[in-house]
Every structure is written in structure tokens, then in C-alpha cells.
Design an enzyme around this catalytic site. Sequence first.
Site, PDB file in Angstrom:
ATOM      1  N   LYS A 179       8.007  52.602  12.332  1.00 17.43           N
ATOM      2  CA  LYS A 179       7.646  51.543  13.286  1.00 17.43           C
ATOM      3  C   LYS A 179       6.822  50.501  12.568  1.00 17.43           C
ATOM      4  O   LYS A 179       6.105  50.818  11.612  1.00 17.43           O
ATOM      5  CB  LYS A 179       6.825  52.123  14.436  1.00 17.43           C
ATOM      6  CG  LYS A 179       6.747  51.217  15.650  1.00 17.43           C
ATOM      7  CD  LYS A 179       7.957  51.377  16.547  1.00 17.43           C
ATOM      8  CE  LYS A 179       7.899  50.489  17.755  1.00 17.43           C
ATOM      9  NZ  LYS A 179       8.852  50.923  18.780  1.00 17.43           N
TER      10      LYS A 179
ATOM     11  N   ASN B 250      13.270  42.898  27.670  1.00 17.78           N
ATOM     12  CA  ASN B 250      14.559  43.490  27.327  1.00 17.78           C
ATOM     13  C   ASN B 250      14.814  44.753  28.155  1.00 17.78           C
ATOM     14  O   ASN B 250      15.862  44.900  28.791  1.00 17.78           O
ATOM     15  CB  ASN B 250      14.594  43.796  25.830  1.00 17.78           C
ATOM     16  CG  ASN B 250      15.852  44.524  25.432  1.00 17.78           C
ATOM     17  OD1 ASN B 250      15.921  45.743  25.525  1.00 17.78           O
ATOM     18  ND2 ASN B 250      16.882  43.791  25.032  1.00 17.78           N
TER      19      ASN B 250
HETATM   20  N1  LIG Z   1      13.556  46.740  23.199  1.00 17.18           N
HETATM   21  C1  LIG Z   1      13.908  47.992  22.940  1.00 17.18           C
HETATM   22  O1  LIG Z   1      15.009  48.262  22.460  1.00 17.18           O
HETATM   23  C2  LIG Z   1      12.980  49.114  23.254  1.00 17.18           C
HETATM   24  C3  LIG Z   1      11.791  48.916  23.901  1.00 17.18           C
HETATM   25  N2  LIG Z   1      11.002  49.999  24.208  1.00 17.18           N
HETATM   26  C4  LIG Z   1       9.720  49.838  24.861  1.00 17.18           C
HETATM   27  O2  LIG Z   1       9.879  49.196  26.117  1.00 17.18           O
HETATM   28  C5  LIG Z   1       8.700  48.426  26.401  1.00 17.18           C
HETATM   29  C6  LIG Z   1       9.118  46.991  26.670  1.00 17.18           C
HETATM   30  O3  LIG Z   1       9.792  46.501  25.504  1.00 17.18           O
HETATM   31  P1  LIG Z   1      10.754  45.241  25.583  1.00 17.18           P
HETATM   32  O4  LIG Z   1      11.342  45.144  26.937  1.00 17.18           O
HETATM   33  O5  LIG Z   1      11.618  45.299  24.400  1.00 17.18           O
HETATM   34  O6  LIG Z   1       9.705  44.073  25.356  1.00 17.18           O
HETATM   35  P2  LIG Z   1       9.837  42.530  25.740  1.00 17.18           P
HETATM   36  O7  LIG Z   1       8.968  41.823  24.802  1.00 17.18           O
HETATM   37  O8  LIG Z   1      11.247  42.121  25.877  1.00 17.18           O
HETATM   38  O9  LIG Z   1       9.184  42.489  27.221  1.00 17.18           O
HETATM   39  C7  LIG Z   1       7.885  42.946  27.467  1.00 17.18           C
HETATM   40  C8  LIG Z   1       7.594  42.810  28.942  1.00 17.18           C
HETATM   41  O10 LIG Z   1       6.314  43.415  29.198  1.00 17.18           O
HETATM   42  C9  LIG Z   1       5.447  42.440  29.775  1.00 17.18           C
HETATM   43  N3  LIG Z   1       4.083  42.690  29.304  1.00 17.18           N
HETATM   44  C10 LIG Z   1       3.562  42.429  28.086  1.00 17.18           C
HETATM   45  N4  LIG Z   1       2.266  42.751  28.055  1.00 17.18           N
HETATM   46  C11 LIG Z   1       1.973  43.258  29.289  1.00 17.18           C
HETATM   47  C12 LIG Z   1       0.797  43.749  29.904  1.00 17.18           C
HETATM   48  N5  LIG Z   1      -0.370  43.776  29.243  1.00 17.18           N
HETATM   49  N6  LIG Z   1       0.878  44.185  31.194  1.00 17.18           N
HETATM   50  C13 LIG Z   1       2.040  44.131  31.883  1.00 17.18           C
HETATM   51  N7  LIG Z   1       3.181  43.645  31.359  1.00 17.18           N
HETATM   52  C14 LIG Z   1       3.135  43.224  30.087  1.00 17.18           C
HETATM   53  C15 LIG Z   1       5.978  41.100  29.311  1.00 17.18           C
HETATM   54  O11 LIG Z   1       5.537  40.031  30.125  1.00 17.18           O
HETATM   55  C16 LIG Z   1       7.484  41.355  29.402  1.00 17.18           C
HETATM   56  O12 LIG Z   1       7.936  41.229  30.728  1.00 17.18           O
HETATM   57  C17 LIG Z   1       7.791  48.596  25.179  1.00 17.18           C
HETATM   58  O13 LIG Z   1       6.864  49.636  25.415  1.00 17.18           O
HETATM   59  C18 LIG Z   1       8.760  48.967  24.065  1.00 17.18           C
HETATM   60  O14 LIG Z   1       8.130  49.665  23.026  1.00 17.18           O
HETATM   61  C19 LIG Z   1      11.386  51.280  23.936  1.00 17.18           C
HETATM   62  C20 LIG Z   1      12.581  51.516  23.303  1.00 17.18           C
HETATM   63  C21 LIG Z   1      13.437  50.458  22.851  1.00 17.18           C
HETATM   64  O1  LIG Z   2      16.386  50.474  17.852  1.00 18.63           O
HETATM   65  C1  LIG Z   2      15.616  51.031  17.096  1.00 18.63           C
HETATM   66  O2  LIG Z   2      15.886  51.367  15.964  1.00 18.63           O
HETATM   67  C2  LIG Z   2      14.198  51.345  17.512  1.00 18.63           C
HETATM   68  C3  LIG Z   2      13.825  51.018  18.927  1.00 18.63           C
HETATM   69  C4  LIG Z   2      12.366  51.280  19.118  1.00 18.63           C
HETATM   70  O3  LIG Z   2      11.535  50.713  18.435  1.00 18.63           O
HETATM   71  C5  LIG Z   2      11.916  52.269  20.098  1.00 18.63           C
HETATM   72  O4  LIG Z   2      12.710  53.066  20.586  1.00 18.63           O
HETATM   73  O5  LIG Z   2      10.701  52.298  20.392  1.00 18.63           O
END
Ligand SMILES: NC(=O)C1=CN([C@@H]2O[C@H](COP(=O)(O)OP(=O)(O)OC[C@H]3O[C@@H](n4cnc5c(N)ncnc54)[C@H](O)[C@@H]3O)[C@@H](O)[C@H]2O)C=CC1
Ligand SMILES: O=C(O)CCC(=O)C(=O)O
Length: 421
Positions: A113, A228
Site C-alpha cells: 500500500k 468510487n
Molecule cells: N477504490 C477502490 O478500488 C477501493 C477502495 N477501498 C476503500 O473504500 C473507501 C473509499 O475509497 P474510494 O471510493 O476509492 O475513494 P474516493 O476518493 O473515490 O471517495 C472517497 C469518498 O469518501 C468521502 N470522504 C473522504 N473523507 C471523508 C471523511 N472524513 N468523512 C466522510 N466521508 C469522507 C469523499 O467525500 C468521497 O465521497 C476507502 O476506505 C478505500 O480504501 C477499498 C478497496 C478498493
Molecule cells: O486494486 C488493487 O490492487 C488494490 C485496491 C486497494 O488498495 C484496496 O483493496 O484497499
Amino acid sequence: MAKEQKKEKESLNLFYSTQTVIREALTKLGYNDEMFELLKEPIRMLTVRIPVRMDDGSVKVFTGYRSQHNDAVGPTKGGVRFHPDVDEEEVKALSIWMSLKCGITNLPYGGGKGGIICDPRQMSMSELERLSRGYVRAISQIVGPTKDIPAPDVYTNSQIMAWMMDEYSRLREFDSPGFITGKPIVLGGSQGRETATAKGVTICIDEAVKKKGIELKGARVVIQGFGNAGSYLAKFLHDAGAKVIAVSDVYGGVYDPNGLDIDYLLDRRDSFGTFSKLFTNTITNKELLELDCDILVPAAISNQITAENAANIKASIVVEAANGPTTLEATKILTERGVLLVPDILASAGGVTVSYFEWVQNNQGYYWSEEEVHEKLANVMTRSFETIYQTAQTHQVDMRLAAYMVGIKKIAEASSFRGWV
Ligand SMILES: NC(=O)C1=CN([C@@H]2O[C@H](COP(=O)(O)OP(=O)(O)OC[C@H]3O[C@@H](n4cnc5c(N)ncnc54)[C@H](O)[C@@H]3O)[C@@H](O)[C@H]2O)C=CC1
Ligand SMILES: O=C(O)CCC(=O)C(=O)O
């Protein structure tokens, strides 16, 4: 400090609480202290300082990290986060969780990570490009298609992956699509990667409602985070007939007990998953988590459900799309109350699973259809859910400990066969 307060304070440290569950899982599996000594910390942690020329001519130096937990199974794999709250301990914990996710889904990887302390919302596209390229130059010695393969995470996206891939390819002097996943399709990205995390969470929700005897159609769902993971999830659940009654971003959320117009919100959100500033009648993230609903999905950041609010959570199913949204004390409180908690390392594993498919396609130079990707993802996720659910039943433990037991087994076995322990 009262004993309970101290325990809760400790569990907000993600690295410490991860180590606690790893020790428990290894003990249940019959491993000794030496295995714990090996697996309790990443094998490698690189801290880098990245100078970036800003648009106003000044130079700003950013701090970044890349953590590699364990490479006994294969190269390490995991996302890169751009966020003001990135810290070393959290990146270490996140890399351990990647090992566990890859173990659960049986991918040939260990966990990695990365993160950079920055606020991309305050940066221009050209500043972000220079930062992304600078990060790759700084970590280039320890990453690569057969060493450690980055991907998107919070506040990073396919454009950032494209810049990083281009920088790595220039450094190595050959095109290296397998260096990073989550790329745009035209640069070797996989069909279905953009929506993979949300698809995986949807599959877990499908399985969880069956276990709980709840109908997904008409079920009231609350989602924290509309990036996302959260936004596509809202769309999939809405299309499946669930009633998505509240969603939020970093600034707050919107709530309608009759169900939100998800297509409208999807249309209005920006590339950082923000939309709530367009509304006057909003609720706080704290209020959102405690809303009356059937399914709660934290899909934003860590430490959102704690000992402070766990007793107020009304949902009977909590599915962790985010990494680390529930503390260990809160997990205990929810489990004692009969809430089915599907842990992050299972629920959010769809992203890395399709990242693996992307890497396989890059390596073989032959690309699959979206249907093929979805079918393969569904097989992995349903099998993983069932294995963990059955492990929890057999050992009479919660789903989190069961997931750690399943996830850590392969790394422990591989480390053992290599003669490391
Ligand atoms: N994108 C991916 O493929 C993956 C994401 N995740 C996890 O899912 C979660 C969200 O990731 P993504 O959707 O990719 O991120 P992103 O950057 O696309 O969206 C993040 C969202 O969380 C909100 N946010 C940020 N800080 C916040 C706070 N302090 N309180 C409430 N909301 C807040 C933002 O406004 C936004 O709506 C993270 O914990 C990430 O590690 C887990 C596995 C894979
Ligand atoms: O797609 C990946 O390789 C990693 C995604 C990721 O960072 C997560 O699952 O927290």
C-alpha cells in the site's frame, strides 16, 4: 484513564488493532510466536520526500510512503492514497490488510500500500501530474510488474494511474502496463475495474441478506462515502430494488426516507465523490451512521463506527466497503447485538480481484469482455464470503476474525515453505 477508554483509544490505532487480530488468528490456526513476529510488520517500508514545482513557481516537498507487507506468496499489490490524513502507521496497516484480502480471494500476491500526504482537492491537474510522476521516480527501485503493483485508492483515479504507468515506462524504457492497475481501458485497463469494488460489495450484500433472511428489494440502505466505492454501490443497489435512503461525502449527507434519486446524485458528484454542497438540507456523517435502516455501508474512511456510536447503529447488516471503518471494540458491540458485520478485507476485495485480472490480461496481452470479468469476480466473491461465513460458524468467532484466519493462512504457509519461519 479508565480501562475501557484506554482500550478504545488503542483500537483507533489501525496498526495496533490489526496486530491484535493477526495474533488471535495465528493462535487459532496453531502457529507459534515466530510466525507472528514475521507477519506483525511489513517486510519493507519506504518513506520518500517528493519535491514538486507548484503552478505559482514555488517548490513544495511532499511526504510519501510505500509499504510491502509480505512477498512469500508473490509480488505485493495494493493502492495508493492521496489524502491529508495519510500516516505511516495507517499505510502499514493498509498493506497488511492487502495481504489478507489477497489470501481470502486466493490471488498470487502479498499486500502492499502507498500514500502521499497531500490534498488533491487543492491542487491543479498539472501539480497532481508532477506529484504522481515524482512519487513513481522516488519508489521505482522497489516497485514493478513482478515486485509490487500499485492501484487506485482514496482520491486517486485512472488518470493518476495513467501518469504513473507512463513515468514507470519511461524510466524502464519499455511499455509496462503491468506495473499498475486501475488504468484507463485504452492503456490496458480492465473492463469492470472501475466498478469492481462496488460490485464485490454488492455480492457480499446479496449473500448477507440471504443469511439474515432479509429481502434486498425494498431494504433501506445507508452509504457513507460517494466516491468510487460508494457511488457505484448506490447505483447497483438502487437498480436491484433496494431503497438507498442516505448517502454522504466528506462534508455531510443527504437523507430521504422514501429513497434518493441516485442517478441525479451520480450526475452531480465531482471526481472526488463530493455532491453535498449542492444541497441546503443536509445531515452530518455522524447522524447518517445512526439512521434507522436495514443495511449500513461505510464506504469512506477508517474509524467511523467506534465504541461511542456502535450501540446507536440501527442496521442489522453492516458491510465494510471502506478499509478499517469499525474499531475492534465496536466490532464486539455490534456482534454481541446480533448485527452481521461483513469485514473490509472480505467486502472490499472486489477491487484487488479485478486488478489481478487486469494484471493477468496485461501479462498475456489478451483482453476479456466485461461479462467475463463479472462472472469471474462473482465466483471469487461468493466463494470467499461462504468460506469466511462457514469459518465463523465452525470456530464460533465473528466474521472479522474468521476473515483474518482465512486470509493469513496462505501467507503463513508460503512463508513456512520458503523456510522463513
Ligand atoms: N477504490 C477502490 O478500488 C477501493 C477502495 N477501498 C476503500 O473504500 C473507501 C473509499 O475509497 P474510494 O471510493 O476509492 O475513494 P474516493 O476518493 O473515490 O471517495 C472517497 C469518498 O469518501 C468521502 N470522504 C473522504 N473523507 C471523508 C471523511 N472524513 N468523512 C466522510 N466521508 C469522507 C469523499 O467525500 C468521497 O465521497 C476507502 O476506505 C478505500 O480504501 C477499498 C478497496 C478498493
Ligand atoms: O486494486 C488493487 O490492487 C488494490 C485496491 C486497494 O488498495 C484496496 O483493496 O484497499
